[in-house]
Design an enzyme around this catalytic site. Sequence first.
Site, PDB file in Angstrom:
ATOM      1  N   GLN A 179      -7.586  -8.739 -10.625  1.00 20.91           N
ATOM      2  CA  GLN A 179      -6.695  -9.937 -10.061  1.00 20.91           C
ATOM      3  C   GLN A 179      -6.309 -11.185 -11.034  1.00 20.91           C
ATOM      4  O   GLN A 179      -5.197 -11.507 -11.219  1.00 20.91           O
ATOM      5  CB  GLN A 179      -6.520 -10.528  -8.964  1.00 20.91           C
ATOM      6  CG  GLN A 179      -5.298 -11.057  -8.107  1.00 20.91           C
ATOM      7  CD  GLN A 179      -4.639  -9.613  -7.773  1.00 20.91           C
ATOM      8  OE1 GLN A 179      -4.752  -8.967  -6.932  1.00 20.91           O
ATOM      9  NE2 GLN A 179      -3.583  -9.897  -8.078  1.00 20.91           N
TER      10      GLN A 179
ATOM     11  N   LYS B  13      -4.489  -9.133 -13.981  1.00 26.83           N
ATOM     12  CA  LYS B  13      -3.215  -9.248 -13.645  1.00 26.83           C
ATOM     13  C   LYS B  13      -2.211  -9.864 -13.363  1.00 26.83           C
ATOM     14  O   LYS B  13      -1.213  -9.951 -13.722  1.00 26.83           O
ATOM     15  CB  LYS B  13      -2.987  -7.850 -13.138  1.00 26.83           C
ATOM     16  CG  LYS B  13      -1.502  -7.406 -11.752  1.00 26.83           C
ATOM     17  CD  LYS B  13      -1.731  -6.707 -10.340  1.00 26.83           C
ATOM     18  CE  LYS B  13      -3.018  -5.788 -10.489  1.00 26.83           C
ATOM     19  NZ  LYS B  13      -2.103  -4.932  -8.866  1.00 26.83           N
TER      20      LYS B  13
ATOM     21  N   LYS C   2      -9.385 -13.309  -4.092  1.00 19.51           N
ATOM     22  CA  LYS C   2      -8.632 -11.947  -3.474  1.00 19.51           C
ATOM     23  C   LYS C   2      -9.894 -12.684  -2.127  1.00 19.51           C
ATOM     24  O   LYS C   2     -11.420 -13.166  -1.634  1.00 19.51           O
ATOM     25  CB  LYS C   2      -9.704 -10.708  -3.910  1.00 19.51           C
ATOM     26  CG  LYS C   2      -9.315  -9.274  -3.386  1.00 19.51           C
ATOM     27  CD  LYS C   2      -8.184  -9.079  -3.540  1.00 19.51           C
ATOM     28  CE  LYS C   2      -7.339  -7.999  -2.635  1.00 19.51           C
ATOM     29  NZ  LYS C   2      -6.405  -7.551  -3.863  1.00 19.51           N
TER      30      LYS C   2
ATOM     31  N   GLY D  34      -1.210 -10.407   1.457  1.00 19.75           N
ATOM     32  CA  GLY D  34      -1.453  -9.352   2.115  1.00 19.75           C
ATOM     33  C   GLY D  34      -2.753  -8.144   1.081  1.00 19.75           C
ATOM     34  O   GLY D  34      -2.534  -8.400  -0.006  1.00 19.75           O
ATOM     35  N   ASP D  35      -2.739  -7.756   1.742  1.00 23.41           N
ATOM     36  CA  ASP D  35      -3.548  -6.196   1.053  1.00 23.41           C
ATOM     37  C   ASP D  35      -3.472  -4.789   1.982  1.00 23.41           C
ATOM     38  O   ASP D  35      -3.482  -5.280   3.402  1.00 23.41           O
ATOM     39  CB  ASP D  35      -5.015  -6.147   0.189  1.00 23.41           C
ATOM     40  CG  ASP D  35      -5.188  -5.598  -0.908  1.00 23.41           C
ATOM     41  OD1 ASP D  35      -4.605  -5.652  -1.296  1.00 23.41           O
ATOM     42  OD2 ASP D  35      -6.961  -4.998  -0.368  1.00 23.41           O
TER      43      ASP D  35
ATOM     44  N   THR E 165       7.257  -3.825  -6.154  1.00 23.80           N
ATOM     45  CA  THR E 165       6.443  -2.584  -6.620  1.00 23.80           C
ATOM     46  C   THR E 165       6.452  -1.700  -7.356  1.00 23.80           C
ATOM     47  O   THR E 165       6.641  -1.182  -8.121  1.00 23.80           O
ATOM     48  CB  THR E 165       4.187  -2.626  -5.624  1.00 23.80           C
ATOM     49  OG1 THR E 165       3.827  -4.033  -5.201  1.00 23.80           O
ATOM     50  CG2 THR E 165       3.833  -2.066  -6.972  1.00 23.80           C
TER      51      THR E 165
ATOM     52  N   ASN F  42       5.394   1.834   1.567  1.00 27.73           N
ATOM     53  CA  ASN F  42       6.309   1.073   0.392  1.00 27.73           C
ATOM     54  C   ASN F  42       6.181   1.547  -0.840  1.00 27.73           C
ATOM     55  O   ASN F  42       7.001   1.013  -2.186  1.00 27.73           O
ATOM     56  CB  ASN F  42       5.573  -0.646   0.612  1.00 27.73           C
ATOM     57  CG  ASN F  42       5.681  -0.947  -0.412  1.00 27.73           C
ATOM     58  OD1 ASN F  42       5.082  -1.849  -1.384  1.00 27.73           O
ATOM     59  ND2 ASN F  42       7.256  -1.603   0.908  1.00 27.73           N
TER      60      ASN F  42
ATOM     61  N   SER G 230       5.589 -11.943  -5.560  1.00 25.74           N
ATOM     62  CA  SER G 230       4.770 -13.139  -4.863  1.00 25.74           C
ATOM     63  C   SER G 230       4.553 -14.203  -5.306  1.00 25.74           C
ATOM     64  O   SER G 230       4.878 -15.513  -4.687  1.00 25.74           O
ATOM     65  CB  SER G 230       3.640 -12.788  -4.126  1.00 25.74           C
ATOM     66  OG  SER G 230       3.793 -11.694  -3.700  1.00 25.74           O
TER      67      SER G 230
HETATM   68  P1  NDP Z   1       1.136   1.520   2.298  1.00 29.46           P
HETATM   69  O1  NDP Z   1       0.131   2.061   3.069  1.00 29.46           O
HETATM   70  O2  NDP Z   1       2.994   1.363   2.720  1.00 29.46           O
HETATM   71  O3  NDP Z   1       1.325   3.818   1.687  1.00 29.46           O
HETATM   72  C1  NDP Z   1       0.714   4.586   1.525  1.00 29.46           C
HETATM   73  C2  NDP Z   1       0.529   5.996   1.238  1.00 29.46           C
HETATM   74  O4  NDP Z   1      -0.228   6.504   0.389  1.00 29.46           O
HETATM   75  C3  NDP Z   1       0.855   6.422   2.643  1.00 29.46           C
HETATM   76  O5  NDP Z   1       1.771   7.057   2.374  1.00 29.46           O
HETATM   77  C4  NDP Z   1      -0.288   7.455   3.382  1.00 29.46           C
HETATM   78  O6  NDP Z   1      -0.350   8.499   4.340  1.00 29.46           O
HETATM   79  C5  NDP Z   1      -0.712   7.721   1.752  1.00 29.46           C
HETATM   80  N1  NDP Z   1      -1.944   8.108   1.423  1.00 29.46           N
HETATM   81  C6  NDP Z   1      -3.098   6.943   1.898  1.00 29.46           C
HETATM   82  N2  NDP Z   1      -4.372   7.518   1.865  1.00 29.46           N
HETATM   83  C7  NDP Z   1      -4.316   8.634   1.385  1.00 29.46           C
HETATM   84  C8  NDP Z   1      -4.768  10.045   0.426  1.00 29.46           C
HETATM   85  N3  NDP Z   1      -6.315   9.762   1.085  1.00 29.46           N
HETATM   86  N4  NDP Z   1      -4.304  10.699   0.094  1.00 29.46           N
HETATM   87  C9  NDP Z   1      -2.770  10.884  -0.124  1.00 29.46           C
HETATM   88  N5  NDP Z   1      -2.068  10.176   0.235  1.00 29.46           N
HETATM   89  C10 NDP Z   1      -2.783   8.807   0.518  1.00 29.46           C
HETATM   90  O7  NDP Z   1       0.348   1.151   0.550  1.00 29.46           O
HETATM   91  P2  NDP Z   1       1.169   0.625  -0.147  1.00 29.46           P
HETATM   92  O8  NDP Z   1       2.754   1.601  -0.784  1.00 29.46           O
HETATM   93  O9  NDP Z   1       1.676  -0.909   0.213  1.00 29.46           O
HETATM   94  O10 NDP Z   1       0.312   0.722  -1.319  1.00 29.46           O
HETATM   95  C11 NDP Z   1       0.160   2.216  -1.611  1.00 29.46           C
HETATM   96  C12 NDP Z   1      -0.800   1.440  -3.057  1.00 29.46           C
HETATM   97  O11 NDP Z   1      -0.401   0.767  -3.931  1.00 29.46           O
HETATM   98  C13 NDP Z   1      -2.479   1.300  -2.744  1.00 29.46           C
HETATM   99  O12 NDP Z   1      -3.420   1.078  -3.684  1.00 29.46           O
HETATM  100  C14 NDP Z   1      -2.080  -0.406  -2.817  1.00 29.46           C
HETATM  101  O13 NDP Z   1      -3.258  -0.723  -3.188  1.00 29.46           O
HETATM  102  C15 NDP Z   1      -0.909  -0.804  -3.908  1.00 29.46           C
HETATM  103  N6  NDP Z   1      -0.232  -1.349  -4.275  1.00 29.46           N
HETATM  104  C16 NDP Z   1       0.388  -1.600  -3.300  1.00 29.46           C
HETATM  105  C17 NDP Z   1       1.352  -3.096  -3.912  1.00 29.46           C
HETATM  106  C18 NDP Z   1       2.648  -3.101  -3.015  1.00 29.46           C
HETATM  107  O14 NDP Z   1       3.141  -4.176  -3.371  1.00 29.46           O
HETATM  108  N7  NDP Z   1       2.518  -2.769  -1.906  1.00 29.46           N
HETATM  109  C19 NDP Z   1       1.069  -3.922  -4.522  1.00 29.46           C
HETATM  110  C20 NDP Z   1      -0.221  -3.199  -6.567  1.00 29.46           C
HETATM  111  C21 NDP Z   1      -0.449  -2.376  -5.221  1.00 29.46           C
HETATM  112  P3  NDP Z   1      -0.711   8.183   5.069  1.00 29.46           P
HETATM  113  O15 NDP Z   1       0.886   7.833   6.142  1.00 29.46           O
HETATM  114  O16 NDP Z   1      -1.424   9.709   5.945  1.00 29.46           O
HETATM  115  O17 NDP Z   1      -2.213   7.099   5.023  1.00 29.46           O
END
Ligand code: NDP
Length: 448
Positions: free
Chosen positions: A111, A114, A126, A165-166, A209, A240, A380
Amino acid sequence: MSYVEEVYQNLEKKHPNEPEFLEAAKRILESLNPIVEKNEELYRKNALLERFVEPERIVTFRVPWTDDKGVNHINLGYRVQFNSAIGPYKGGLRFHPSVNQSILKFLGMEQILKNSLTGLPIGGGKGGSDFDPHGKSDAEVMRFCQSFMTELFKYIGKDEDVPAGDIGVGGREIGFLYGQYKRITNLYEGVLTGKGLAYGGSLARPEATGFGLVYMTDEMLKGAGKELKGKTVVVSGAGNVAQYAIKKAAELGAKCVTASDSNGYVYDPNGINFDVLCQIKQVERGRISEYAKRVPGSVYHDGEKPWGEKCDIALPCATQNEIDGDDAKKLIANGCWCVAEGANMPSTESAIDTYEEARVKSGFLFMPAKAANAGGVAVSALEMSQNSERLSWTFEEVDSKLHDIMVNIYKNVSDAAERYGHAGDFVTGANIAGFEKVSDAMLSQGMV
Ligand code: NDP
């Protein structure tokens, strides 16, 4: 022994029980070698690397809470305040049973770099807890968040440490945490980001993002004399980041042919329809398999990942370790020549080695998460600015600043890679570009 090796070996001795942190520190330190070698005397004299690898402070506390049946529980709470050289600590709170100090230190170190890449004044931190929000009632989550903040509030503040959040900490949790902070301190200040629009949140944060990822990809392509328009893109995830990456890529003329969730993926030769995707995922909270039932011509692949589809570009936006070495080879065999990471750590070490081989051989483009998904934390930080001004910017203002930030990150990453003799290696470029600003600030501020 090199300075980097020396620092790493000492770190291994001091923290033998922190494998995730050690692994991350090793990778980062190794990639910093070119800049460290150039400045070794100065860095050694100032114990710069020794300071860079140790958090300024770690707070650990117990979080007592009572469930709906009246049973008492104790979880662990943490805040790793890693580096404040360029601004207040900033980084997410994660609520997940796997949370421990090693993982939070690993995430905190990433972080720092980044946040520095965004060009905004935010340091690295974190935090979180081993609490699992799954299966808990709203009332239980609220009591947990209130108890967590009753301890955390002592260590955070709008100019001190601004968590977000995370995993496991979304809008609901941020609301409960903010309410408790305000109640205890009597302050209405931007101490958390990711807030709801009604109480200080920023427009364009949900989009940030995914949009930022596509702005970065577009810029990287331009840098290689290519363009996004007309390209076929494979996307993983349907959450997202994936949703808004798909939306922006389509706006810029590319076609995203896949989306996935943890059950499987859907292929749509005409390009994933954003409205249908959002209806299924945001409104109905359903499975991606639904998409194939609603959109003629699309096909659902149960239990599979999308990396076998023909494409120019892959945007992994789901989760960690979702592309291994074999997946990376499959992507390349099917014509993929560019990967930009929307998720955190989606590519395994062996996948990254495969991209690197392809880069050296044929100019494969790879942008690591630290730079590619920095749009989220950047907006953010813009939320913090709006809170300080007590003003809200329009969607267009925030989006245009996000675009400029991503273009600037690409420029800095690419320039740093070139200046240190690694042109086109954006992993090295991102680490060095992030580190340059932090190290300059640390050197200026003396032995603190
Ligand atoms: P969400 O929870 O909105 O979406 C995650 C997606 O990934 C869902 O469709 C989920 O499916 C899928 N998923 C989870 N686990 C698996 C798996 N094992 N195999 C295949 N698909 C999977 O999260 P975000 O979109 O917010 O975040 C996604 C990634 O981006 C994370 O790594 C996060 O740390 C990173 N990120 C997010 C940011 C943000 O602003 N949102 C900022 C920076 C990084 P299901 O519904 O089945 O669980």
